[in-house]
Design an enzyme around this catalytic site. Structure first.
Site, PDB file in Angstrom:
ATOM      1  N   THR A  13       0.992  -1.814  -0.374  1.00  0.00           N
ATOM      2  CA  THR A  13       0.227  -0.281  -0.102  1.00  0.00           C
ATOM      3  C   THR A  13       1.030   1.476   0.127  1.00  0.00           C
ATOM      4  OG1 THR A  13      -1.686  -1.740   1.249  1.00  0.00           O
ATOM      5  CG2 THR A  13      -2.025   1.135   1.333  1.00  0.00           C
ATOM      6  N   GLU A 129      10.913   9.567   9.448  1.00  0.00           N
ATOM      7  CA  GLU A 129       9.875  10.422   9.485  1.00  0.00           C
ATOM      8  C   GLU A 129       7.816   9.732   9.627  1.00  0.00           C
ATOM      9  OE1 GLU A 129       9.592  13.794  10.369  1.00  0.00           O
ATOM     10  OE2 GLU A 129       7.755  13.131  11.063  1.00  0.00           O
ATOM     11  N   VAL A 132       6.188   7.944  12.088  1.00  0.00           N
ATOM     12  CA  VAL A 132       5.161   8.178  13.752  1.00  0.00           C
ATOM     13  C   VAL A 132       4.431   8.971  12.577  1.00  0.00           C
ATOM     14  CG1 VAL A 132       5.172   9.397  15.629  1.00  0.00           C
ATOM     15  CG2 VAL A 132       7.236   7.750  14.475  1.00  0.00           C
ATOM     16  N   GLY A 134       2.271   8.728   9.957  1.00  0.00           N
ATOM     17  CA  GLY A 134       1.634   8.496   8.983  1.00  0.00           C
ATOM     18  C   GLY A 134       2.125  10.340   8.392  1.00  0.00           C
ATOM     19  N   ASP A 201       2.001  -0.973  18.387  1.00  0.00           N
ATOM     20  CA  ASP A 201       1.832  -0.064  17.140  1.00  0.00           C
ATOM     21  C   ASP A 201       2.393   1.453  18.171  1.00  0.00           C
ATOM     22  OD1 ASP A 201       2.190   1.033  14.210  1.00  0.00           O
ATOM     23  OD2 ASP A 201       0.287   1.757  15.384  1.00  0.00           O
ATOM     24  N   LYS A 205       5.993   3.782  18.494  1.00  0.00           N
ATOM     25  CA  LYS A 205       5.737   4.898  18.446  1.00  0.00           C
ATOM     26  C   LYS A 205       6.687   6.003  18.902  1.00  0.00           C
ATOM     27  CE  LYS A 205       2.378   4.497  14.351  1.00  0.00           C
ATOM     28  NZ  LYS A 205       0.881   4.287  14.270  1.00  0.00           N
TER      29      LYS A 205
END
Ligand code: HSE
Length: 436
Positions: A13, A129, A132, A134, A201, A205
């Site tokens: 994706t 970058e 974390v 998006g 997740d 982050k």
């Protein structure tokens, strides 16, 4: 005009988003850089699936070596995810003198030190970058724009899937399972969605963000991690009645000689900006001593937003390269020899307000026994709800405490659980008022 050559590992994706960004905005990038960036190779085991983008012949390969060992490639983008084989490929690419751009938060949070040490040794850069938030430029904000500040705290809503689920449960009264399925279909969730809903997740982050903010290593094994799978619509409704929203909050706090790094469902006052972050959106609230409280908000997941973060890193490395520099900004924001190893405060030592929902039998003296136990451990009750109409063997008593030490709350709850008045396990949700 010179050209920076880029190879991509993983054509899923986000990889597809990267190709779309390359193709649609090539001239904007060139105008901003003064040179070209070209995506020359993409490695993925799946050569068949139609991703809806056209590639020139020879770009797609099933052999990872075509990317990591191609002498012409300057930057390798890793979008495979997970620990292995991503780590092995990254280390080999570094050894071959490639700069790395990755969205791999799990790898960077757990094996970041090893990767960064290898990068420094080989004089290449590693940028992450996209790992974390998006598309939100939180890492470059910490490392560059806000780098004159000392940070006291960083709080974030960092998982789009969880925020999407909690928002739908709050606004529509939906059940957990169908909303998770919808988030997966929209491409927000990790390959293994337990990483999302169990908070792992988010923990990856906040471990990275805390390290960047406080200039320390963060031992991921010591990050307290609790997800949203036990949150029920009952607690969401009680929270609403008390004026709060429930969010999966990532918390990093700097106490000088130790830090707090934790992830858990958290009640925050409905009037706070973070309480209004809904759907797949992420937000991070940073508190710097000069800038003051600062909120960054944006798309925390998804193909295009994450690709935007990846490409920002590719362009930053490409700029460095064009000017003859490597890691002009240190990989973790501090010079490697200045990074501390601060311990993470034990959960029993943290101080918070607590939402406690007891399920008890109905008989005289129940409330007094609960209040007595809490009082014994120095826990003061701030407010209480006891709804009418519950059955005799299942009565809800909902309490909000004043500030208390978590170790004391645990001791009190253990003692209360041993009483013959409790008919179901007690629900505890931490409450965050003090965002500084
Ligand atoms: N699964 C992650 C999320 C994707 O839901 O936020 C971005 O890291």
């Amino acid at each position: 005009m010179s050209t920076t050559k880029v190879g991509l590992l993983g054509f899923g994706t986000i990889g597809t988003g990267v190709v779309r960004n390359f193709q649609r905005n090539a001239s904007i990038m060139q105008q901003r850089l003064g040179h070209n960036i070209q995506l020359v190779k993409i490695a993925d085991l799946d050569l068949e699936t139609d991703r809806g983008v056209q590639l020139p012949p020879g770009v797609l390969t099933a052999d990872v070596e075509d990317v990591i060992s191609d002498p012409d490639i300057d930057i390798v983008i890793e979008l495979i995810g997970g620990y292995e084989p991503a780590k092995k490929f990254i280390l080999k690419a570094i050894e071959n003198g490639k700069h790395i751009v990755t969205a791999n938060k799990a790898l960077m949070a757990v094996h970041g030190e090893e990767i960064i040490t290898a990068a420094n040794k080989n004089d290449v850069s590693v940028m992450f970058e996209a790992a974390v938030g998006g598309g939100i430029p939180i890492i470059s904000a910490i490392k560059e724009n806000l780098c004159s500040n000392e940070f006291s705290a960083i709080l974030g809503i960092l998982n789009g899937t969880c925020n999407f689920i909690l928002t739908k449960m709050t606004e529509e009264g939906s059940d957990f399972a169908p909303v998770l399925k919808e988030a997966q279909e929209l491409g927000y969730a990790e390959a293994d969605p337990t990483f999302d809903i169990e908070g792992v997740d988010t923990a990856h982050k906040i471990a990275l963000l805390s390290a960047l903010c406080f200039g320390t290593t963060v031992d991921f094994d010591h990050v307290y991690t609790e997800g949203i799978s036990n949150i029920t619509s009952v607690d969401i409704q009680f929270a609403e009645q008390m004026g709060y929203k429930i969010k999966l909050l990532a918390i990093g706090k700097n106490h000088g000689n130790q830090i707090e790094v934790r992830v858990h469902p958290t009640m925050i006052p409905g009037s706070y900006q973070l309480a209004g972050i809904n759907g797949v959106f992420n937000a991070v609230r940073l508190n710097g001593d000069f800038v003051g409280p600062t909120l960054l908000y944006g798309s925390g997941a998804g193909m295009d937003a994450t690709a935007s973060a990846v490409m920002g890193d590719v362009m930053a490395i490409s700029r460095d390269q064009a000017s003859g520099a490597t890691s002009r900004v240190p990989i973790m924001g501090y010079r490697a020899d200045q990074i501390k190893s601060l311990p993470i405060k034990a959960m029993s030592e943290i101080v918070s307000h607590y939402y406690l929902r007891f399920t008890t039998i109905e008989k005289p003296g129940v409330l007094a026994k609960i209040a007595g136990c809490l009082g014994k451990y120095n826990i003061s009750i701030q407010s209480m709800i006891q709804p009418e109409g519950d059955s005799v063997d299942s009565v809800s008593i909902v309490l909000m405490t004043h500030s208390a030490k978590e170790g004391d709350v645990s001791s009190a709850l253990k003692e209360i659980a041993s009483l013959d008045i409790i008919s179901q396990p007690t629900c505890l949700i931490r409450v965050e008022h003090d965002l500084d």
